[in-house]
Design an enzyme around this catalytic site. Structure first.
Site, short mmCIF file in Angstrom:
data_model
loop_
_atom_site.label_atom_id
_atom_site.label_comp_id
_atom_site.label_asym_id
_atom_site.label_seq_id
_atom_site.Cartn_x
_atom_site.Cartn_y
_atom_site.Cartn_z
N GLU A 100 1.97 -13.21 12.39
CA GLU A 100 2.38 -12.30 12.90
C GLU A 100 2.08 -10.80 11.92
O GLU A 100 2.53 -11.04 10.82
CB GLU A 100 4.00 -12.28 13.23
CG GLU A 100 4.24 -13.08 14.18
CD GLU A 100 3.66 -12.93 15.71
OE1 GLU A 100 3.74 -11.77 16.13
OE2 GLU A 100 3.52 -13.84 16.36
N ASN A 108 1.23 3.25 -3.02
CA ASN A 108 1.94 3.52 -4.31
C ASN A 108 1.20 5.07 -4.68
O ASN A 108 2.11 6.03 -5.12
CB ASN A 108 1.34 2.77 -5.41
CG ASN A 108 1.88 1.41 -5.07
OD1 ASN A 108 3.02 1.28 -4.34
ND2 ASN A 108 1.43 0.50 -5.94
N TRP A 150 2.71 7.77 -2.47
CA TRP A 150 4.19 8.11 -3.12
C TRP A 150 4.37 8.92 -4.20
O TRP A 150 5.00 9.92 -4.14
CB TRP A 150 4.73 6.62 -3.13
CG TRP A 150 6.30 6.82 -3.60
CD1 TRP A 150 7.32 6.69 -2.98
CD2 TRP A 150 6.75 6.83 -5.19
NE1 TRP A 150 8.53 6.62 -3.51
CE2 TRP A 150 8.26 6.63 -4.78
CE3 TRP A 150 6.25 6.84 -6.22
CZ2 TRP A 150 8.97 6.93 -5.95
CZ3 TRP A 150 6.96 6.84 -7.39
CH2 TRP A 150 8.52 6.86 -7.29
N ARG A 207 2.18 -4.81 6.19
CA ARG A 207 1.60 -3.88 5.42
C ARG A 207 2.36 -2.56 5.24
O ARG A 207 2.80 -2.04 6.34
CB ARG A 207 0.38 -3.92 5.91
CG ARG A 207 -0.63 -2.46 5.17
CD ARG A 207 -1.98 -2.19 5.51
NE ARG A 207 -2.50 -1.32 4.75
CZ ARG A 207 -3.79 -1.17 4.32
NH1 ARG A 207 -4.56 -2.25 4.93
NH2 ARG A 207 -4.43 -0.61 3.41
N SER A 261 -7.83 -4.55 5.47
CA SER A 261 -8.33 -4.23 4.08
C SER A 261 -8.84 -5.77 3.42
O SER A 261 -8.66 -5.68 2.16
CB SER A 261 -7.59 -3.37 3.21
OG SER A 261 -7.23 -2.14 3.97
N ASP A 294 0.68 -1.02 -0.05
CA ASP A 294 0.04 0.14 0.02
C ASP A 294 0.83 1.17 -0.14
O ASP A 294 2.13 1.17 0.60
CB ASP A 294 -0.74 0.07 1.07
CG ASP A 294 -1.94 1.08 0.99
OD1 ASP A 294 -2.46 1.51 -0.06
OD2 ASP A 294 -2.54 1.39 2.07
N THR A 354 -11.14 -6.60 -4.43
CA THR A 354 -12.38 -6.45 -5.08
C THR A 354 -12.68 -5.11 -5.22
O THR A 354 -13.17 -4.46 -5.77
CB THR A 354 -13.19 -7.55 -4.52
OG1 THR A 354 -13.17 -7.51 -3.00
CG2 THR A 354 -12.98 -8.75 -4.96
N GLU A 355 -12.58 -4.54 -3.71
CA GLU A 355 -12.87 -3.21 -3.45
C GLU A 355 -12.18 -2.22 -4.36
O GLU A 355 -12.65 -1.12 -4.85
CB GLU A 355 -12.73 -2.56 -1.91
CG GLU A 355 -13.64 -3.25 -1.28
CD GLU A 355 -13.20 -4.65 -1.03
OE1 GLU A 355 -12.09 -5.16 -1.20
OE2 GLU A 355 -14.11 -5.52 -0.21
N ASN A 356 -10.86 -2.41 -4.66
CA ASN A 356 -10.02 -1.65 -5.60
C ASN A 356 -10.90 -1.50 -7.05
O ASN A 356 -10.54 -0.51 -7.74
CB ASN A 356 -8.66 -1.92 -5.77
CG ASN A 356 -7.90 -1.94 -4.46
OD1 ASN A 356 -6.86 -2.65 -4.49
ND2 ASN A 356 -8.09 -0.89 -3.72
C1 IPE Z 1 -5.39 -2.60 0.10
O1 IPE Z 1 -5.02 -1.30 0.10
C2 IPE Z 1 -5.46 -3.37 -1.00
C3 IPE Z 1 -4.13 -3.40 -1.72
C4 IPE Z 1 -2.88 -3.04 -1.07
C5 IPE Z 1 -4.23 -4.25 -2.91
P1 IPE Z 1 -6.12 -0.10 -0.13
O2 IPE Z 1 -5.58 1.07 -0.49
O3 IPE Z 1 -7.16 -0.40 -1.19
O4 IPE Z 1 -6.81 -0.17 1.29
P2 IPE Z 1 -7.67 0.81 1.80
O5 IPE Z 1 -8.68 1.29 1.17
O6 IPE Z 1 -6.88 2.04 2.34
O7 IPE Z 1 -8.37 0.16 3.22
C1 IPE Z 2 -1.85 0.04 -3.32
O1 IPE Z 2 -1.30 1.71 -3.40
C2 IPE Z 2 -1.94 -0.71 -4.76
C3 IPE Z 2 -3.27 -0.59 -4.82
C4 IPE Z 2 -4.33 -0.85 -4.11
C5 IPE Z 2 -3.60 -0.95 -6.41
P1 IPE Z 2 -2.43 2.73 -3.18
O2 IPE Z 2 -3.09 3.00 -4.90
O3 IPE Z 2 -3.64 2.06 -2.51
O4 IPE Z 2 -1.81 3.81 -2.85
P2 IPE Z 2 -2.31 4.76 -1.75
O5 IPE Z 2 -3.07 4.26 -0.55
O6 IPE Z 2 -3.39 5.63 -2.49
O7 IPE Z 2 -1.05 5.77 -1.46
MG MG Z 3 -4.04 2.56 -0.39
#
Ligand code: IPE
Ligand code: IPE
Ligand code: MG
Length: 244
Positions: free
Chosen positions: A203, A25, A28, A184, A192, A23, A69-71
C-alpha cells in the site's frame, strides 16, 4: 482526549513491514534558511524517533531509504555531510533502537561508500547479529534496478532458473518479508528507484510533510489509513469474505 479518526486502537491493523522514503530534508532546511546538512541531521533524528515509535506500535520490520545510488551524484560537500552524520552518530543512534532486539542490515551497494563508513556500518550490523525476528534495513547507496540486475547476474552465475521466491532471496532484502506499507514524505509522488520488486502489493502513502516534520502522529495517521484499505491481492471482495 477522545478517540479521533487518526487514532490507533485495538482494531487497527498494524503493518508488519513499513518502508519509508525519507524525503524533504533539504527543502525543510531551505525554508528555515539553514544549511541542507542541518536538514539531514534533523532527518536522522526523526528517523530514529519514528523507528522507535513504529516498533512500540507493533511493527516488526522497517526499511528506510537514506541514500540512493542516484544521490551519490550530489555535490561532494553534501555527501561528506551525510557521511559525517554516519561517522559521528550512526552507531549510537542505531544502537539505541536496536537494543530492543532488532537486527540491523544495510541494503545497497555499500562498496560505493568511503571505506571508513563501510567499516562503521559493518560493525553496527555485527552488534545486532545476535537478534532474530524484528529487523531494520537502512538503504544506503541503494537502487532497485541495481539490486535486480545484481540478482539476475547471481542467478546466471549459478546457472539456475529462478522462481519468484528464489529471485526474492537473491535481493538485498532477502531476509525481510515484502513491505506492507510504503510511506513517502516530502510531497513527491514517486518511488525513485526504491524496492521496485518488493513493492508489488505494498500500500502506498504519500505525505506532504517534509521528513523532519513527519511526527509520530503522522505515522499513526498513515497506519490508520493503511488499516482502512482493502488489500485484495487480485481477488474479489466476495472471495475475501469467504476466505477462498
Ligand atoms: C529519494 O529521494 C531517495 C531518498 C529519500 C534517499 P530523492 O530526493 O533523491 O528523490 P528524487 O530525486 O526527487 O526523485
Ligand atoms: C532526502 O531529502 C534525503 C536524501 C535524499 C539524502 P532530500 O535531501 O532529497 O531533500 P529535498 O528533496 O531536497 O528537500
Ligand atoms: Mg529529495
Amino acid at each position: 482526549m477522545g478517540i479521533g479518526k487518526n487514532t490507533i486502537t485495538g482494531e487497527t491493523k498494524i503493518p508488519l513491514h513499513i518502508a519509508l522514503i525519507m524525503d524533504g530534508n533539504g527543502r525543510w532546511a531551505k525554508k528555515r534558511l539553514l544549511p541542507r546538512s542541518v536538514g539531514h541531521k534533523n532527518g536522522m533524528e526523526r528517523m530514529i524517533g519514528l523507528m522507535e515509535h513504529a516498533f512500540d506500535l507493533g511493527v516488526e520490520y522497517m526499511t528506510v531509504y537514506a541514500l540512493s545510488t542516484e544521490n551519490l551524484r550530489r555535490p561532494k560537500e553534501e555527501l561528506e555531510g551525510l557521511f559525517n552524520l554516519i561517522r559521528n552518530h550512526f552507531k549510537e543512534y542505531m544502537g539505541r533502537v536496536c537494543a530492543r532486539g532488532v537486527r540491523l542490515r544495510i541494503v545497497g551497494d555499500v562498496s560505493l561508500l568511503p571505506e571508513d563508513v563501510q567499516q562503521i556500518l559493518r560493525e553496527s550490523e555485527e552488534e545486532t547479529a545476535k537478534y532474530e525476528g524484528k529487523g531494520i534495513n537502512i538503504a544506503l547507496a541503494y537502487g532497485a534496478r541495481n539490486e535486480i540486475v545484481q540478482a539476475v547476474n547471481r542467478a546466471i552465475e549459478r546457472g539456475e532458473k529462478v522462481t519468484e521466491e528464489s529471485f526474492a532471496s537473491l535481493l538485498y532484502t532477502a531476509e525481510t518479508p515484502d513491505p506492507d506499507l510504503i510511506i513517502r514524505t516530502g510531497k513527491e509522488v514517486r518511488l525513485s528507484n526504491f524496492l521496485l520488486y518488493q513493492a508489488a502489493y505494498a500500500e502506498l502513502y504519500f505525505s506532504d510533510k517534509m521528513f523532519p516534520e513527519f511526527s509520530d502522529k503522522e505515522l499513526e495517521k498513515a497506519i490508520v489509513e493503511y488499516s482502512a484499505r482493502t488489500r485484495r491481492f487480485g481477488k474479489t471482495d466476495e472471495q475475501l469474505e469467504t476466505k477462498e
